[in-house]
Each structure stands twice: as structure tokens, then as C-alpha cells.
Design an enzyme around this catalytic site. Structure first.
Site, mmCIF file in Angstrom:
data_model
loop_
_atom_site.group_PDB
_atom_site.id
_atom_site.type_symbol
_atom_site.label_atom_id
_atom_site.label_comp_id
_atom_site.label_asym_id
_atom_site.label_seq_id
_atom_site.Cartn_x
_atom_site.Cartn_y
_atom_site.Cartn_z
ATOM 1 N N LEU A 13 0.848 -1.202 0.000
ATOM 2 C CA LEU A 13 0.000 0.000 0.000
ATOM 3 C C LEU A 13 0.882 1.250 0.000
ATOM 4 C CD1 LEU A 13 -2.788 -0.989 2.576
ATOM 5 C CD2 LEU A 13 -2.603 -1.511 0.132
ATOM 6 N N ARG A 20 3.218 15.195 6.150
ATOM 7 C CA ARG A 20 4.160 15.652 7.172
ATOM 8 C C ARG A 20 5.611 15.684 6.689
ATOM 9 N NH1 ARG A 20 2.894 12.129 12.216
ATOM 10 N NH2 ARG A 20 1.667 10.881 10.762
ATOM 11 N N ASP A 112 6.140 2.368 3.344
ATOM 12 C CA ASP A 112 6.976 3.343 4.067
ATOM 13 C C ASP A 112 7.682 2.736 5.284
ATOM 14 O OD1 ASP A 112 4.842 2.979 5.746
ATOM 15 O OD2 ASP A 112 4.500 5.113 6.142
ATOM 16 N N GLU A 164 -9.371 0.563 15.892
ATOM 17 C CA GLU A 164 -8.544 1.727 15.576
ATOM 18 C C GLU A 164 -8.616 2.759 16.698
ATOM 19 O OE1 GLU A 164 -6.435 1.928 12.921
ATOM 20 O OE2 GLU A 164 -7.026 -0.168 12.751
ATOM 21 N N LYS A 360 38.620 12.488 -15.073
ATOM 22 C CA LYS A 360 37.298 12.244 -15.659
ATOM 23 C C LYS A 360 37.470 11.483 -16.954
ATOM 24 C CE LYS A 360 35.409 14.303 -18.793
ATOM 25 N NZ LYS A 360 34.842 15.175 -19.829
HETATM 26 C C1 UD1 Z 1 -3.098 1.473 9.868
HETATM 27 C C2 UD1 Z 1 -3.950 0.373 10.497
HETATM 28 C C3 UD1 Z 1 -3.616 0.268 11.971
HETATM 29 C C4 UD1 Z 1 -2.156 0.010 12.164
HETATM 30 C C5 UD1 Z 1 -1.316 1.076 11.466
HETATM 31 C C6 UD1 Z 1 0.122 0.695 11.491
HETATM 32 C C7 UD1 Z 1 -6.065 0.295 9.273
HETATM 33 C C8 UD1 Z 1 -7.466 0.712 9.271
HETATM 34 N N1 UD1 Z 1 -5.348 0.720 10.307
HETATM 35 O O1 UD1 Z 1 -3.492 2.693 10.463
HETATM 36 O O2 UD1 Z 1 -4.370 -0.787 12.567
HETATM 37 O O3 UD1 Z 1 -1.842 -0.023 13.549
HETATM 38 O O4 UD1 Z 1 -1.708 1.192 10.092
HETATM 39 O O5 UD1 Z 1 0.900 1.735 10.955
HETATM 40 O O6 UD1 Z 1 -5.620 -0.405 8.386
HETATM 41 N N2 UD1 Z 1 -3.089 3.620 2.373
HETATM 42 C C9 UD1 Z 1 -3.493 3.541 1.061
HETATM 43 N N3 UD1 Z 1 -4.748 3.888 0.744
HETATM 44 C C10 UD1 Z 1 -5.637 4.292 1.668
HETATM 45 C C11 UD1 Z 1 -5.236 4.366 3.006
HETATM 46 C C12 UD1 Z 1 -3.957 4.017 3.337
HETATM 47 O O7 UD1 Z 1 -2.708 3.172 0.185
HETATM 48 O O8 UD1 Z 1 -6.775 4.574 1.278
HETATM 49 C C13 UD1 Z 1 -1.720 3.258 2.720
HETATM 50 C C14 UD1 Z 1 -0.929 4.439 3.257
HETATM 51 O O9 UD1 Z 1 -0.213 5.073 2.215
HETATM 52 C C15 UD1 Z 1 0.002 3.764 4.251
HETATM 53 C C16 UD1 Z 1 -0.783 2.556 4.738
HETATM 54 O O10 UD1 Z 1 -1.766 2.328 3.772
HETATM 55 O O11 UD1 Z 1 1.184 3.291 3.630
HETATM 56 C C17 UD1 Z 1 -1.426 2.774 6.098
HETATM 57 O O12 UD1 Z 1 -2.270 3.876 6.038
HETATM 58 P P1 UD1 Z 1 -2.399 4.878 7.245
HETATM 59 O O13 UD1 Z 1 -3.383 5.909 6.888
HETATM 60 O O14 UD1 Z 1 -1.061 5.323 7.697
HETATM 61 O O15 UD1 Z 1 -3.051 3.905 8.349
HETATM 62 P P2 UD1 Z 1 -3.104 4.158 9.897
HETATM 63 O O16 UD1 Z 1 -4.213 5.061 10.212
HETATM 64 O O17 UD1 Z 1 -1.771 4.519 10.404
#
Ligand code: UD1
Ligand code: CA
Length: 485
Positions: A13, A20, A112, A164, A360
Site C-alpha cells: 500500500l 508531514r 513506508d 482503531e 574524468k
Molecule cells: C493502519 C492500520 C492500523 C495500524 C497502522 C500501522 C487500518 C485501518 N489501520 O493505520 O491498525 O496499527 O496502520 O501503521 O488499516 N493507504 C493507502 N490507501 C488508503 C489508506 C492508506 O494506500 O486509502 C496506505 C498508506 O499510504 C500507508 C498505509 O496504507 O502506507 C497505512 O495507512 P495509514 O493511513 O497510515 O493507516 P493508519 O491510520 O496509520
């Protein structure tokens, strides 16, 4: 475990924004250890040799998608225009496949988490398969669980749900077992359950983590496996975190090389990129950066204060206070101190590029030496040749670049200029101060400076009254010459 690889689909993902970072560069393309963050993740994923890899891109996908394709041309790109949650992202990933996976395992990772290692993904996937679970969670126990999804267990200790942060009760917020984000699914279960995930929660997002409660409601097993090394699943959200993870990644890489037999005098000031390769008994002195695809052979000593990017250093070579890029240094050669090796530099075995020398696109033969204060551009220097101090290979006529060839065992004088294109033959010589504009045949000595003329008493007559004139007069008096007034 036999069959896990081919039956494995990995979804990475990487559609989120990363505001940030405050950067025009997408978060997952920020680099540490010589690779982008998503590059590290794809490398860990790649070590599992999965049958299929899907990357979900969205935010700045015009930059992220080509980067993913370059690193893993076979990866399927799924576009998520609006980031409606991790559940939505996975649905889009499944839809991007020719056919949704019905057998095997689907592993979810984030783009990430640069410290993630293949071995961790492998043992987690194997544990998931061995447990026969519908969903497995790579969990972690952390001191500060804020922001993470919490693992909620029932009275028997079985995993019940992931809740969450925003949806958690005070009691649930106190739970320190968290979801790292990495999940493994039985493929058939995921394909079936993904459409059942709704967005009725505090964020109005489709939470992938809801799959846990759905599995439990269906009476399907869910397991959680705690990751021993929590940093592996840590993401970098801002540049301070990126630097912290970068330092930790470097510490791990440097430690690994020391365990492989490399001497690192000061690990804290030594930076080694993930793709660098070092032989046993290499020595690295303080303040050294080995970057990109740099390779250093046995017994070479590099540093102090040296940066080498995509360089190849031969066995037993010595490279001191040098900045180099795309250079190949032969065995037992010496470079520096204060050398600048630009792309296309090749130094033969036991050759020398010395102090305040810039090179070079220059092929310098075995045992050939450019010891002092020189610029060698677009040149070939034969074996055993010595280039005098302060020599400029004048390769640029203001319009085009030209080559200079110096033969074998030539000896050129100090303060020469070689005006390219020009050829200096084997065993030829040049006198000090020569400006070589025409070819020098083998064995010839080239002399281009005009004979010296001395104008006696010039200083006393033209610079009378100066310290210079007084010194000249005193010297003349002492020698009993006329002119000493
Ligand atoms: C998510 C998890 C949480 C976990 C945490 C760990 C869910 C609902 N929550 O929360 O349980 O503890 O990660 O870091 O899954 N992303 C997409 N598309 C989207 C949303 C997110 O590609 O629509 C990707 C983001 O780029 C990121 C990852 O998914 O790489 C996680 O998304 P993020 O929004 O950071 O999730 P958290 O709220 O941190
Ligand atoms: Ca996050």
C-alpha cells in the site's frame, strides 16, 4: 515451506499522501541507505519470490508508479484515486489482478517501512500458513500504542478484533499490543470478505482491519504473531523519523559488514548503502561514505573522509580523502589524499592518482602515476607512465571535448599542458613547462617553451626604491658586482 512462494500475492500500500514530509517528493520515494523507502520494502518482498506483487498507488502516482515499475517491472500497479482507507486500497489491488486470488496467501505491507526484512515476512507468512488462519496479524508490543490499531483479545486470549485509535474505548486504548499493519490472509477468505468491509466508523474509512472481526464472526481462526524487532514495521512520517530510521538502518548495515570481517574504525561516522558489497579484511577509516553499488575488494583501505558512489576498489588499494563517482580503481593502486574521481575514471593495478588531482573519463594504465596537482580529462595514459606535477589535459576547446593519448613508460615534465586532441608516444618525454599542441613521436623529447632571457639590472632600474630592488642591490654588492650602488 514448499508452495508458499508461488501461491503468494503481496500487496504493497503506497497511495497515501505523507503531508508531514512537507515535500514535493512523495513520502515513499524519500531515500535512506541508498534506496527509496518503497525500494527497501520491495526488496524485502522480492526475497520471498512471490507469484504476484501489486502496488497500490494514488497520491503523486506519476512519480511513484514509474519508480515501482523500474524496481519491479513485473509488479501490477493498482490506482487508488481517493484514499478511502486500507480496506478500499486492498479491494482496488484485488480488482487490478486478472483474476482475484482464490488459493494461497495474500500478504499486505506498507510502502513506508524501510527497515522491513524479507526474513521477517517469510517467517510470518510461514506461521500464518502453518496455523491455517483466515487472517494473521504481525503484531507488536509497544510502550506508546497511540495511533495504532489495538489487538483486542477475548477471555480465552484469542484475537477478537483490531480496534482503531479513534474508535477505541478508554479501556481498549490502554492495550499495548498493536497492529503493525502487516497482515496475512487466506486468499479465498480475503477475496470473499473484502466486499463486506464497510465504512461505518469514526473516520468514515474502509478499514482492512475489520476483516479480523468478520473472520471471527464467520468462526474462522485468526492469529497474531508478535514481531521481535518492532523497528522493522515502523514507518517514517516526517524527516526527523526518516533520519532516525536512516541512522538505525546504517547501524545495522555497518554491524553486518563488521560481522563479515570488515574493519570499521568508527561505525558512527561510517555510512554504507544497502547495495554496497565489501570483502573480508577491508578497512574503513572514519568519515567514510560508501554509496550506491560500490564494491570494495579484500585488504583495501578506504578513508578517512572519503565518499565513493558506484565505485569499484581493487584488492589492497588505498583511497585517502577522496570523492569518487563511477570510478574503477585497480588492485594495490593508491588514490589521494584530496583526489576527485569523476565518472569514467579507471586506474590500473598499482597505479597512482595523487594529491589535488581531478580525473574524468580517463583510463590510466597499470603502474602509471599522476601524483600531483593535475586535471586528467578524456585521456588514456599507458602503463608505467609518469605525468609531471601540475599537468593539465586541456580537453575542451570551448566547443567540443577531445582526447589525449599518452603512451607506455612516457615521462612528462612538470607544469605541462596537453592540448587535445594530441598523442604522446611510447617512451616519449616532455620538458618542464611544455605546451604540447602537436603529437610527440615515441622516444622524442618535446620542448615548447622559448629560451629564457635574463635582463640584468631590470629590477634596480624599473623598481628602484622597493624592497625587491634593495635585495637585488645587496646581493650585487656582496658579489662585488657593478650595480651594487
Ligand atoms: C493502519 C492500520 C492500523 C495500524 C497502522 C500501522 C487500518 C485501518 N489501520 O493505520 O491498525 O496499527 O496502520 O501503521 O488499516 N493507504 C493507502 N490507501 C488508503 C489508506 C492508506 O494506500 O486509502 C496506505 C498508506 O499510504 C500507508 C498505509 O496504507 O502506507 C497505512 O495507512 P495509514 O493511513 O497510515 O493507516 P493508519 O491510520 O496509520
Ligand atoms: Ca500510519
Amino acid at each position: 515451506m514448499v508452495g508458499v512462494s508461488e501461491q503468494l500475492t503481496v500487496i504493497v500500500l503506497a497511495a497515501g499522501g505523507g503531508t508531514r514530509m512537507k515535500s514535493k517528493t512523495p513520502k515513499v520515494l524519500h531515500r535512506i541507505g541508498g534506496r527509496s523507502m518503497i525500494g527497501h520494502v520491495l526488496s524485502a518482498v522480492g526475497s520471498l519470490e512471490p507469484g504476484r506483487v501489486v502496488a497500490v498507488v494514488g497520491h503523486q502516482r506519476e512519480l511513484v508508479a514509474p519508480h515501482v515499475s523500474e524496481l519491479r517491472p513485473e509488479a501490477v500497479l493498482a490506482v487508488q484515486d481517493e484514499q478511502l482507507g486500507t480496506g478500499h486500497a486492498v479491494r482496488i489491488a484485488l480488482e487490478a489482478l486478472d483474476a482475484p486470488p482464490r488459493e494461497g496467501t495474500v500478504l499486505i505491507a506498507y510502502g513506508d517501512t524501510p527497515l522491513l526484512e524479507g526474513a521477517t515476512l517469510r517467517s510470518f507468512t510461514e506461521a500464518h500458513v502453518a496455523a491455517g488462519a483466515a487472517v494473521s496479524i504481525l503484531s507488536g508490543i509497544v510502550a506508546k500504542p497511540h495511533g495504532y490499531g489495538r489487538i483486542v483479545r477475548d477471555g480465552t486470549g484469542a484475537v477478537e478484533a483490531i480496534v482503531e485509535e479513534k474508535d477505541a474505548s478508554d479501556e481498549q486504548r490502554a492495550i499495548t499490543e498493536i497492529n503493525s499493519g502487516i497482515l496475512a490472509f487466506d486468499a479465498a477468505f480475503l477475496t470473499e470478505c473484502i466486499a463486506r468491509i464497510g465504512n461505518d466508523n469514526a473516520n468514515g474509512e474502509y478499514y482492512l482491519t475489520d476483516a479480523v472481526a468478520i473472520a471471527r464472526a464467520d468462526g474462522r481462526p485468526v492469529t497474531a504473531h508478535a514481531v521481535a524487532d518492532a523497528l522493522q514495521t515502523e514507518g517514517a512520517n516526517d524527516r526527523a523519523q526518516l533520519a532516525e530510521l536512516g541512522r538505525e538502518l546504517n547501524r545495522r548495515i555497518v554491524t553486518r559488514w563488521m560481522r563479515e570481517g570488515v574493519t570499521v574504525m568508527d561505525p558512527a561516522t561510517t555510512w554504507i548503502d544497502a547495495d554496497v558489497v565489501l570483502a573480508p579484511d577491508v578497512t574503513i577509516l572514519p568519515g567514510t561514505q560508501l554509496l550506491g553499488a560500490t564494491v570494495v575488494a579484500e585488504d583495501a583501505v578506504v578513508g578517512p573522509d572519503t565518499t565513493l558512489e558506484d565505485c569499484e576498489i581493487g584488492a589492497g588499494a588505498r583511497v585517502v580523502r577522496t570523492h569518487g563517482q563511477l570510478a574503477v580503481i585497480g588492485a594495490d593502486a593508491t588514490v589521494g589524499p584530496f583526489a576527485y574521481l569523476r565518472p569514467g575514471t579507471q586506474l590500473g593495478a598499482a597505479g597512482k592518482i595523487g594529491t589535488f588531482v581531478e580525473t574524468k573519463n580517463a583510463q590510466i594504465g597499470d603502474g602509471a602515476k599522476v601524483p600531483h596537482l593535475s586535471y586528467v580529462g578524456d585521456a588514456e595514459i599507458g602503463e608505467g607512465t609518469n605525468i609531471g606535477a601540475g599537468t593539465i589535459f586541456a580537453n575542451y576547446d570551448g566547443v567540443a571535448k577531445h582526447r589525449t593519448t599518452v603512451g607506455r613508460h612516457a615521462k612528462t615534465g612538470s607544469n605541462n599542458t596537453f592540448v587535445a586532441p594530441v598523442v604522446i608516444g611510447d617512451g616519449a618525454g616532455t620538458a618542464g613547462g611544455t605546451v604540447v599542441r602537436r603529437d610527440v613521436p615515441p622516444g622524442a623529447l618535446a620542448v615548447s617553451s622559448s629560451p629564457q632571457r635574463n635582463l640584468p639590472g631590470w629590477v634596480q632600474s624599473r623598481r628602484a626604491g622597493t624592497a625587491q630592488a634593495e635585495a637585488a642591490e645587496a646581493a650585487a654588492r656582496a658579489a662585488g658586482e657593478p650595480g651594487g650602488a
